[in-house]
Structure formats: structure tokens, C-alpha cells
Design a protein around this motif. Structure first.
Motif, PDB file in Angstrom:
ATOM      1  N   ASP A 252      49.039  33.535  26.855  1.00 58.18           N
ATOM      2  CA  ASP A 252      47.611  33.207  26.834  1.00 58.18           C
ATOM      3  C   ASP A 252      46.861  33.809  28.019  1.00 58.18           C
ATOM      4  O   ASP A 252      45.722  34.269  27.888  1.00 58.18           O
ATOM      5  CB  ASP A 252      47.408  31.687  26.813  1.00 58.18           C
ATOM      6  CG  ASP A 252      47.802  31.080  25.463  1.00 58.18           C
ATOM      7  OD1 ASP A 252      47.920  31.859  24.495  1.00 58.18           O
ATOM      8  OD2 ASP A 252      47.983  29.854  25.391  1.00 58.18           O
ATOM      9  N   GLU A 253      47.517  33.803  29.200  1.00 58.51           N
ATOM     10  CA  GLU A 253      46.856  34.354  30.390  1.00 58.51           C
ATOM     11  C   GLU A 253      46.505  35.822  30.193  1.00 58.51           C
ATOM     12  O   GLU A 253      45.400  36.270  30.508  1.00 58.51           O
ATOM     13  CB  GLU A 253      47.795  34.262  31.599  1.00 58.51           C
ATOM     14  CG  GLU A 253      47.930  32.890  32.221  1.00 58.51           C
ATOM     15  CD  GLU A 253      48.965  32.910  33.351  1.00 58.51           C
ATOM     16  OE1 GLU A 253      48.594  33.254  34.478  1.00 58.51           O
ATOM     17  OE2 GLU A 253      50.148  32.602  33.088  1.00 58.51           O
ATOM     18  N   ARG A 254      47.499  36.592  29.661  1.00 58.64           N
ATOM     19  CA  ARG A 254      47.275  38.031  29.543  1.00 58.64           C
ATOM     20  C   ARG A 254      46.237  38.329  28.452  1.00 58.64           C
ATOM     21  O   ARG A 254      45.487  39.289  28.540  1.00 58.64           O
ATOM     22  CB  ARG A 254      48.591  38.774  29.274  1.00 58.64           C
ATOM     23  CG  ARG A 254      48.645  40.139  29.947  1.00 58.64           C
ATOM     24  CD  ARG A 254      49.959  40.885  29.720  1.00 58.64           C
ATOM     25  NE  ARG A 254      51.156  40.161  30.033  1.00 58.64           N
ATOM     26  CZ  ARG A 254      51.805  40.204  31.207  1.00 58.64           C
ATOM     27  NH1 ARG A 254      51.355  40.980  32.169  1.00 58.64           N
ATOM     28  NH2 ARG A 254      52.897  39.489  31.413  1.00 58.64           N
TER      29      ARG A 254
ATOM     30  N   GLU B 136      43.704  36.229  27.601  1.00 60.41           N
ATOM     31  CA  GLU B 136      42.390  35.843  28.138  1.00 60.41           C
ATOM     32  C   GLU B 136      41.901  36.839  29.188  1.00 60.41           C
ATOM     33  O   GLU B 136      40.722  37.215  29.196  1.00 60.41           O
ATOM     34  CB  GLU B 136      42.457  34.435  28.736  1.00 60.41           C
ATOM     35  CG  GLU B 136      42.384  33.358  27.669  1.00 60.41           C
ATOM     36  CD  GLU B 136      42.972  32.032  28.139  1.00 60.41           C
ATOM     37  OE1 GLU B 136      42.972  31.776  29.363  1.00 60.41           O
ATOM     38  OE2 GLU B 136      43.436  31.254  27.279  1.00 60.41           O
ATOM     39  N   ASP B 137      42.805  37.265  30.074  1.00 64.67           N
ATOM     40  CA  ASP B 137      42.416  38.284  31.062  1.00 64.67           C
ATOM     41  C   ASP B 137      41.943  39.551  30.355  1.00 64.67           C
ATOM     42  O   ASP B 137      40.977  40.187  30.769  1.00 64.67           O
ATOM     43  CB  ASP B 137      43.597  38.612  31.979  1.00 64.67           C
ATOM     44  CG  ASP B 137      43.898  37.495  32.976  1.00 64.67           C
ATOM     45  OD1 ASP B 137      43.027  36.624  33.172  1.00 64.67           O
ATOM     46  OD2 ASP B 137      45.000  37.499  33.559  1.00 64.67           O
TER      47      ASP B 137
ATOM     48  N   ALA C  24      53.115  30.861  32.428  1.00 68.50           N
ATOM     49  CA  ALA C  24      52.758  29.515  32.894  1.00 68.50           C
ATOM     50  C   ALA C  24      53.949  28.565  32.683  1.00 68.50           C
ATOM     51  O   ALA C  24      54.262  27.747  33.550  1.00 68.50           O
ATOM     52  CB  ALA C  24      51.527  29.020  32.153  1.00 68.50           C
TER      53      ALA C  24
END
Ligand code: CA
Length: 390
Positions: free
Chosen positions: A80-82, A84-85, A334
Motif C-alpha cells: 500500500d505504501e508504494r 500510495e507514494d 508495514a
């Protein structure tokens, strides 16, 4: 008394200590660099204090502890982080990405996905000083010496041309560096100056780095406006043809019973190959010529799958529809950090919580698995994460 020949040989062999051989080899590299027009001051600074770097040699000979399951690989790279980034970068660099698309015809989401996977959007580019790492591989390694020598010379020539500062030659143990991790010979061949300052700087210029990546893909055969991959389902217990290279039309795949992951029919003359990375019961993928262009960036199908899927997710398409055939799925970054926190809370010292699963964390996972009576694998999966949280 004169030494007999056998004694002389012994003396010569003793004189050729590994350290002396390394120094002699480095001196040869310095001569080679000067002969290729690298200024003496650059050569001197590049090799000052060079020593064989044991970490580089360890990386170059390391055998993976086990083959990473495809679901671990994707859970880590397409988290999710990658995503969203990547979506934030899509907005932040909208104008730049539009100009790159207009110039090279390569889809912006794929360029962003490579940036995201190669350096976490410029955050992690590697810390090995390339001249020293490559000197180690040439002068203390045991294989591909000519290749490493060529990369070292290419790196120094980039400095000599003024593209990149010597001190910015920091990257992976194998010489890849910059925002999208080009090896020096690819940099020399394919990098472009896209911000117009006269230098091709893939370390400090985002426009140069992203445009160079698009140029790489274009030169690798990118077809503008065409797809790269679609998720599909195959009939249960499918044993028919598969493989990235064995491309046939979507009509042919349709006759073989292949449908979109949501069950919709496929069809047309476009040519695609079928990948079933976890067998017929897991997600299937029809991959097109553009997938091969991505593959050329880093010759591994798992890598190309990660880039292709991350590009889709950044573009707003949903997660894979078919679950991976495992009861112990992989973890995002995460979740890897959470796993490390839980190992620490359980009294297992794994050092700093950084989401990176190295030998120390793997040892900690094995200790926890043994404690819970689980199979001892050292693998960061959902099962041990849940066991530690329970
Ligand atoms: Ca530039």
C-alpha cells in the motif's frame, strides 16, 4: 649462496601476497582509466584508500537461503505504501510525466513503478562507493572480471564527461546507481539529459532519471498505447502451453479457455504469452510485448510482474482478483516492521525495526517459529506474524 630455482619460486610466491596482488591490479585499473581519458585527479580520488571490500565479495557469492515465493516478492514490492507514494508522485510530477510520455511514448505508470521499486522513489539508492566496489570485484572476485572492469571504466568516464559527480557514484554492490539504478554501461548508452542543464544526472535530477528510464524501455521495444499485462484465469488443472516467449493471439487463448480474472471473455489479434507463476490455481497473466520491455530492465519474470502490477495499481486498477495458493501469505513493508516489533516484544533481539528482513531477523523468526511449534523456515509470513500477535 645462490638460491636454487625451487627456492626462488617459493620466494616469488611468498612475495605475491593477496594484498600486493590487489594493489598491482588496482594500479592497472588506474593506468587503464587514464588511458581512456579520465583526468588524473579523478583517477586519484576514485582509487584513494581503496581496499578489498568483504561485503561486496559476500554479496557477489551469496546464495539465497531459499527461493522467495512469488507472493512474498509481490507483497513486499507492491504494498500500500508504494502504491500510495506512486499515486502522489503521479500528481506531483504530472507535467514532467506528460512530457516524458510525449517524447518516448512510454506509459507514465510503468516509469513510476520502476522508480518506486528500484529506489523507493529516490529514497534508497545504495551506499557502496562504486569505484571501490567494482575494484573489489575486478581485483578480488573470481568471475566476470572483464565485465566489472568495463563497468568501472564506464562509471569513471561518466564522471570525466561531467554527467555525475565522483562522490555521487554510490549505489549497489554490483555498480547500479541513481534513482532508477542504471549500471554504468547502460547509463553511458541510454541516459538522457531531460532538464536541459547539459548533464545526464540520474542521481540528482528526477527529470533525467525518469526520462532515461522511458528511453530504456523505448529502446527495448516499448509499443505506445499497448497493454503490458492482464490478469486472467485458466481452466482448472490447465496443462496447456505457457511461457512469456510463446505468444499467440488473444483469440487463441480464448479458445484454450482463458478468461479475464473477472470471468469476462478475451479476444482479438494482439499477441500474448501466459504466465502461471504459482500454477493453474493461482493468478494467471497474459503478458504482451511491453512486458518483455519491462523484463529487459532486470531479467526476472518476478521483477517484471511486480513492475507491471505496481503500474496497474498506481493507475487505479484493483488488486489481483485470484488469491495466491497459500495459507501463509506474504507481508507488506508495514507488516514486516510490525513483525520485527512483535519479535522484540517477545524478547527476541532482532536489532533495529526497519522492515528489512536480513539474516538477524530471519534467525529471530526461526527462534519464534520453534517456540510456537511451527515449521522452522525463517520466512516473514502471515502465520508467524499472527502467532506473535495472539
Ligand atoms: Ca540534466
Amino acid at each position: 649462496m645462490r638460491p636454487r630455482p625451487a627456492h626462488l619460486l617459493a620466494v616469488l610466491l611468498m612475495g605475491a601476497s593477496p594484498a600486493a596482488a590487489f594493489e598491482t591490479c588496482v594500479a592497472g585499473l588506474e593506468r587503464d582509466a587514464r588511458a581512456r581519458g579520465v583526468p588524473a585527479a579523478v583517477v586519484e580520488a576514485a582509487f584513494a584508500g581503496v581496499e578489498r571490500d568483504e561485503r561486496v565479495l559476500q554479496f557477489s557469492t551469496a546464495q539465497p537461503e531459499f527461493v522467495t515465493p512469488i507472493w512474498d516478492y509481490l507483497a513486499f514490492l507492491v504494498d500500500d505504501e508504494r502504491i500510495e507514494d506512486g499515486r502522489r508522485m503521479l500528481t506531483e510530477h504530472r507535467d514532467l510525466l506528460a512530457r516524458i510520455e510525449a517524447s518516448f511514448g512510454v506509459d507514465r505508470h510503468v516509469v513510476l513503478a520502476i522508480w518506486g521499486v528500484e529506489s523507493d522513489y529516490g529514497r534508497i539508492t545504495g551506499s557502496f562507493f562504486i569505484p571501490h566496489a567494482l575494484s573489489t570485484l575486478v581485483c578480488a572476485g573470481t568471475r566476470r572480471q572483464d565485465f566489472w572492469r568495463g563497468e568501472l571504466m564506464a562509471a569513471l568516464q561518466l564522471v570525466a564527461r561531467g554527467d555525475v559527480a565522483l562522490d555521487d557514484l554510490r549505489g549497489s554492490w554490483a555498480g547500479a546507481f541513481g534513482q532508477t539504478q542504471f549500471i554504468p554501461s547502460s547509463y553511458a548508452r541510454l541516459a538522457v539529459d531531460f532538464d536541459g542543464d547539459g548533464r545526464r544526472d540520474l542521481v540528482r535530477s528526477i527529470p533525467d532519471a525518469l526520462a532515461s528510464t522511458a528511453n530504456y524501455l523505448q529502446r527495448a521495444g516499448w509499443q505506445t498505447g499497448r497493454p503490458w499485462m492482464i490478469e486472467v484465469k485458466v481452466p482448472a488443472n490447465y496443462t496447456g502451453p505457457q511461457g512469456r516467449r510463446d505468444k499467440v493471439s488473444l483469440d487463441t487463448w480464448s479458445r484454450r479457455g482463458v478468461v479475464r480474472a473477472d470471468g469476462a471473455a478475451i479476444g482479438g489479434a494482439a499477441q500474448a504469452g501466459l504466465l502461471l507463476p504459482a500454477g493453474p490455481s493461482g493468478p494467471g497473466f497474459l503478458v504482451f510485448a511491453n512486458f518483455d520491455a519491462i523484463f529487459s530492465y532486470n531479467h526476472a519474470e518476478s521483477y517484471a510482474l511486480a513492475i507491471a502490477h505496481l503500474a496497474d495499481r498506481i493507475a487505479g486498477y484493483p488488486a489481483l482478483r485470484t488469491p495466491w495458493p497459500t495459507d501463509d501469505p506474504g507481508l507488506s513493508r508495514a507488516e514486516r516492521r510490525l513483525l520485527q516489533e512483535r519479535l522484540l516484544a517477545a524478547g527476541i533481539d532482532i536489532g533495529t525495526v526497519d522492515g528489512r528482513i536480513g539474516p538477524v531477523t530471519r534467525a529471530g523468526i526461526r527462534e519464534a517459529e520453534a517456540r510456537f511449534g511451527l515449521p522452522v523456515t525463517g520466512r516473514p509470513g502471515r502465520r508467524i506474524l499472527d502467532a506473535l500477535g495472539g
